[in-house]
Motif scaffolding. Structure first.
Motif, mmCIF file in Angstrom:
data_model
loop_
_atom_site.group_PDB
_atom_site.id
_atom_site.type_symbol
_atom_site.label_atom_id
_atom_site.label_comp_id
_atom_site.label_asym_id
_atom_site.label_seq_id
_atom_site.Cartn_x
_atom_site.Cartn_y
_atom_site.Cartn_z
ATOM 1 N N MET A 142 -7.663 1.796 -7.227
ATOM 2 C CA MET A 142 -8.121 1.663 -5.849
ATOM 3 C C MET A 142 -9.242 2.672 -5.606
ATOM 4 O O MET A 142 -9.090 3.866 -5.865
ATOM 5 C CB MET A 142 -6.966 1.891 -4.872
ATOM 6 C CG MET A 142 -7.366 1.778 -3.415
ATOM 7 S SD MET A 142 -5.955 1.913 -2.293
ATOM 8 C CE MET A 142 -5.148 0.327 -2.573
ATOM 9 N N HIS A 143 -10.364 2.191 -5.081
ATOM 10 C CA HIS A 143 -11.523 3.048 -4.842
ATOM 11 C C HIS A 143 -11.254 3.992 -3.682
ATOM 12 O O HIS A 143 -10.651 3.623 -2.680
ATOM 13 C CB HIS A 143 -12.748 2.181 -4.522
ATOM 14 C CG HIS A 143 -13.961 2.967 -4.166
ATOM 15 N ND1 HIS A 143 -14.663 3.702 -5.094
ATOM 16 C CD2 HIS A 143 -14.586 3.158 -2.962
ATOM 17 C CE1 HIS A 143 -15.684 4.298 -4.491
ATOM 18 N NE2 HIS A 143 -15.657 3.987 -3.199
ATOM 19 N N SER A 144 -11.701 5.227 -3.828
ATOM 20 C CA SER A 144 -11.620 6.195 -2.734
ATOM 21 C C SER A 144 -12.931 6.954 -2.657
ATOM 22 O O SER A 144 -13.676 7.029 -3.641
ATOM 23 C CB SER A 144 -10.455 7.158 -2.943
ATOM 24 O OG SER A 144 -10.627 7.889 -4.139
ATOM 25 N N HIS A 168 -5.121 5.116 -9.618
ATOM 26 C CA HIS A 168 -4.274 4.415 -10.588
ATOM 27 C C HIS A 168 -3.903 3.013 -10.099
ATOM 28 O O HIS A 168 -3.560 2.144 -10.913
ATOM 29 C CB HIS A 168 -2.988 5.203 -10.843
ATOM 30 C CG HIS A 168 -3.131 6.255 -11.899
ATOM 31 N ND1 HIS A 168 -3.712 7.479 -11.654
ATOM 32 C CD2 HIS A 168 -2.766 6.278 -13.210
ATOM 33 C CE1 HIS A 168 -3.706 8.206 -12.757
ATOM 34 N NE2 HIS A 168 -3.133 7.499 -13.716
ATOM 35 N N CYS A 169 -3.927 2.802 -8.795
ATOM 36 C CA CYS A 169 -3.501 1.513 -8.245
ATOM 37 C C CYS A 169 -4.564 0.447 -8.497
ATOM 38 O O CYS A 169 -5.716 0.595 -8.061
ATOM 39 C CB CYS A 169 -3.242 1.640 -6.742
ATOM 40 S SG CYS A 169 -2.743 0.091 -5.952
ATOM 41 N N VAL A 170 -4.174 -0.631 -9.181
ATOM 42 C CA VAL A 170 -5.108 -1.727 -9.462
ATOM 43 C C VAL A 170 -4.906 -2.895 -8.507
ATOM 44 O O VAL A 170 -5.553 -3.928 -8.642
ATOM 45 C CB VAL A 170 -4.962 -2.203 -10.929
ATOM 46 C CG1 VAL A 170 -5.299 -1.079 -11.893
ATOM 47 C CG2 VAL A 170 -3.559 -2.741 -11.201
ATOM 48 N N GLY A 171 -3.995 -2.735 -7.551
ATOM 49 C CA GLY A 171 -3.788 -3.777 -6.541
ATOM 50 C C GLY A 171 -3.138 -5.038 -7.071
ATOM 51 O O GLY A 171 -3.320 -6.121 -6.502
ATOM 52 N N ALA A 199 1.013 -4.596 5.122
ATOM 53 C CA ALA A 199 0.948 -3.189 5.542
ATOM 54 C C ALA A 199 2.259 -2.460 5.290
ATOM 55 O O ALA A 199 2.294 -1.228 5.277
ATOM 56 C CB ALA A 199 0.572 -3.096 7.017
ATOM 57 N N ASP A 200 3.337 -3.195 5.087
ATOM 58 C CA ASP A 200 4.636 -2.594 4.785
ATOM 59 C C ASP A 200 5.019 -2.794 3.333
ATOM 60 O O ASP A 200 6.195 -2.859 2.982
ATOM 61 C CB ASP A 200 5.714 -3.158 5.720
ATOM 62 C CG ASP A 200 5.578 -2.612 7.125
ATOM 63 O OD1 ASP A 200 5.549 -1.381 7.272
ATOM 64 O OD2 ASP A 200 5.470 -3.408 8.066
ATOM 65 N N ARG A 257 0.365 0.273 1.895
ATOM 66 C CA ARG A 257 0.437 1.667 2.330
ATOM 67 C C ARG A 257 -0.572 2.538 1.574
ATOM 68 O O ARG A 257 -1.093 3.514 2.127
ATOM 69 C CB ARG A 257 1.862 2.216 2.143
ATOM 70 C CG ARG A 257 2.852 1.620 3.137
ATOM 71 C CD ARG A 257 4.190 2.348 3.110
ATOM 72 N NE ARG A 257 5.103 1.756 4.072
ATOM 73 C CZ ARG A 257 6.084 0.896 3.775
ATOM 74 N NH1 ARG A 257 6.282 0.548 2.507
ATOM 75 N NH2 ARG A 257 6.856 0.391 4.713
ATOM 76 N N ASN A 258 -0.835 2.209 0.315
ATOM 77 C CA ASN A 258 -1.871 2.937 -0.415
ATOM 78 C C ASN A 258 -3.196 2.884 0.336
ATOM 79 O O ASN A 258 -3.885 3.896 0.506
ATOM 80 C CB ASN A 258 -2.056 2.349 -1.818
ATOM 81 C CG ASN A 258 -0.924 2.704 -2.758
ATOM 82 O OD1 ASN A 258 -0.093 3.563 -2.456
ATOM 83 N ND2 ASN A 258 -0.873 2.041 -3.900
ATOM 84 N N LYS A 259 -3.559 1.693 0.786
ATOM 85 C CA LYS A 259 -4.815 1.522 1.522
ATOM 86 C C LYS A 259 -4.772 2.262 2.860
ATOM 87 O O LYS A 259 -5.741 2.911 3.259
ATOM 88 C CB LYS A 259 -5.086 0.037 1.741
ATOM 89 C CG LYS A 259 -6.393 -0.258 2.449
ATOM 90 C CD LYS A 259 -6.610 -1.751 2.611
ATOM 91 C CE LYS A 259 -7.971 -2.035 3.249
ATOM 92 N NZ LYS A 259 -8.125 -1.417 4.578
#
Length: 451
Positions: free
Chosen positions: A1-3, A24-27, A45-46, A51-53
């Motif tokens: 996941m991009h930040s 690490h999260c690839v979604g 969202a739950d 929640r990562n996003k």
């Protein structure tokens, strides 16, 4: 996941760590299938991925305006997380969601002003539950207030309604219990806060089981709450203070003589103590000591598998054909990745063991979650109760006092700690919950014969 965190923000070790976790999260979404809140609500969202996003966006907004508080919707979805860590077991990319959600809770606690009633409830939990003396007084007061529970705010009403009508007598444990037979290990026992009030027989059974198997058991007089309750409320300072107190107490024991392990029989506490090294890693005075204690932390089931269960003589007659449903606590199966040991031990003790459906899903207790989120917790409990009933087992066993207390209040059969059954099978007394059940059956049979 991009930040996209700024360099100034990444100077904060917690933000820097959260960025690495998010990357690490690839979604992939595999976590959604095992997340209790997503299973119930079917809301992205739950889910852990959602929640990562949400957490990424919350932390990014804070770098643009440090005074900006998280919005209520963001806080709602963070609060709904049980920290069951089922997603950690499922994730193929090793996303460390535990430390991410912990950081999010601390950030919310430091930047978000909750409604007054919610603040009061959280302060009550943090004040009353971690201290056994205060907790006992709180339960006595709750028993008196039970007739008025329906008129209290949801969370407080849940606390009052779930309080037991009667409490077992307080038990003073010896600071040192000598091993029977050849000495094998010297271990410290975490006696806990909530557990020592609600079910003191668990610590007594643990000491008997360990000494019977050659362990000297010592209890640190200065030990206390593990810190999990306050940490999951976002109060990292209180959690660190509680962790330091325990590290200091156990280090003194290790200084007197070698200490082979810190044994924990409440798996929620075990997950916390095993994380002390991480919690105090930035503290130059406490970091190494905490990591050393964390390395010695063992769930009671781990210790017993290493030692090997010794069944001497014939099993008690009323133990024959007793079927046990094993309720796997999330903090044990996901937080500590211990799944086989308790079941293997129960089999070795001579019990027939069944595991309920959806055993990976949380029962809803989750520390103080059932108080703060009573509606979702109640739905999860009903789901778990149906699966436990379907096993047809005579008794339910679990390795965490939270599961035992929350499920036991609505369960139609006895629930005991796994260690109580192991103690019984190796020469200890019958668990009190089973004695009560046997007495009730005998009285019912007598009434039936006389009618």
């Amino acid at each position: 996941m991009h930040s996209n965190f700024a360099l100034a923000q990444l100077a904060d070790p917690a933000v820097s760590e959260s960025q690495e976790i998010l990357r690490h999260c690839v979604g992939c979404g595999l976590c959604t299938a095992t997340c209790p809140t997503y299973v119930l609500l079917n809301d992205e969202a739950d889910s852990p991925r959602g929640r990562n996003k949400i957490i990424r966006d919350m932390l990014t907004a804070a770098q643009e305006d440090p005074s900006k508080a998280p919005d209520p919707e963001t806080v709602l979805h963070i609060d709904r997380c049980l920290s069951c860590l089922s997603c950690v077991t499922t994730c193929p990319s090793d996303v460390d969601f535990m430390h991410l959600i912990d950081h999010a809770r601390v950030h919310v606690a430091q930047h978000y002003e909750r409604p007054p009633a919610e603040q009061r409830l959280r302060k009550m939990i943090a004040h009353w539950l971690p201290d056994p003396v205060r907790f006992r007084w709180a339960l006595r007061a709750a028993a008196l207030a039970r007739p008025f529970a329906r008129w209290l705010p949801a969370g407080m009403g849940q606390m009052v309604a779930s309080a037991p009508g009667r409490l077992p007598k307080a038990v003073r444990l010896p600071e040192k219990s000598a091993p029977l037979g050849r000495p094998r290990l010297r271990v410290a026992l975490l006696t806990g806060c909530v557990q020592s009030v609600l079910a003191p027989q668990i610590n007594q059974a643990t000491i008997r089981l360990l000494t019977r198997h050659g362990c000297e058991v010592v209890i640190a007089p200065d030990g206390g709450c593990c810190g999990a309750l306050t940490y999951h409320l976002g109060d990292i300072d209180a959690a660190r203070a509680q962790a330091k107190a325990n590290v200091s107490a156990w280090s003194k024991l290790a200084g007197d003589s070698s200490l082979d392990a810190v044994v924990i029989n409440a798996s929620g506490c075990g997950t916390m103590v095993k994380d002390y090294g991480h919690l105090l890693q930035e503290d130059p005075r406490w970091g190494d000591k905490a990591a050393g204690i964390a390395a010695k932390a063992r769930d009671i089931s781990e210790v017993m598998v290493e030692i090997g269960l010794d069944r001497q003589g014939n099993p008690p007659p009323d133990m024959a054909n007793l079927t046990v449903a094993y309720q796997a606590a999330c903090s044990l199966q996901h937080g500590q990745q211990i799944r086989r040991a308790p079941v293997e031990l129960l089999h070795a003790a001579g019990f027939t063991v069944k595991q309920p459906g959806e055993s990976h899903l949380c029962c809803g207790s989750a520390g103080s979650y059932h108080i703060l989120q009573p509606e979702l917790a109640g739905q999860l409990r009903e789901r778990k109760l149906r699966h436990l009933k379907h096993t047809g087992a005579d008794v339910v066993a679990s390795g965490n006092i939270g599961c035992m207390a929350y499920l036991g209040a609505a369960l139609d059969r006895p629930i005991v700690h796994t260690v109580e059954l192991l103690d019984w099978a190796t020469g200890g007394p019958k668990p009190p919950a089973l004695e009560t059940r046997s007495s009730g059956k005998a009285r019912a049979a007598t009434r039936g014969a006389g009618s």
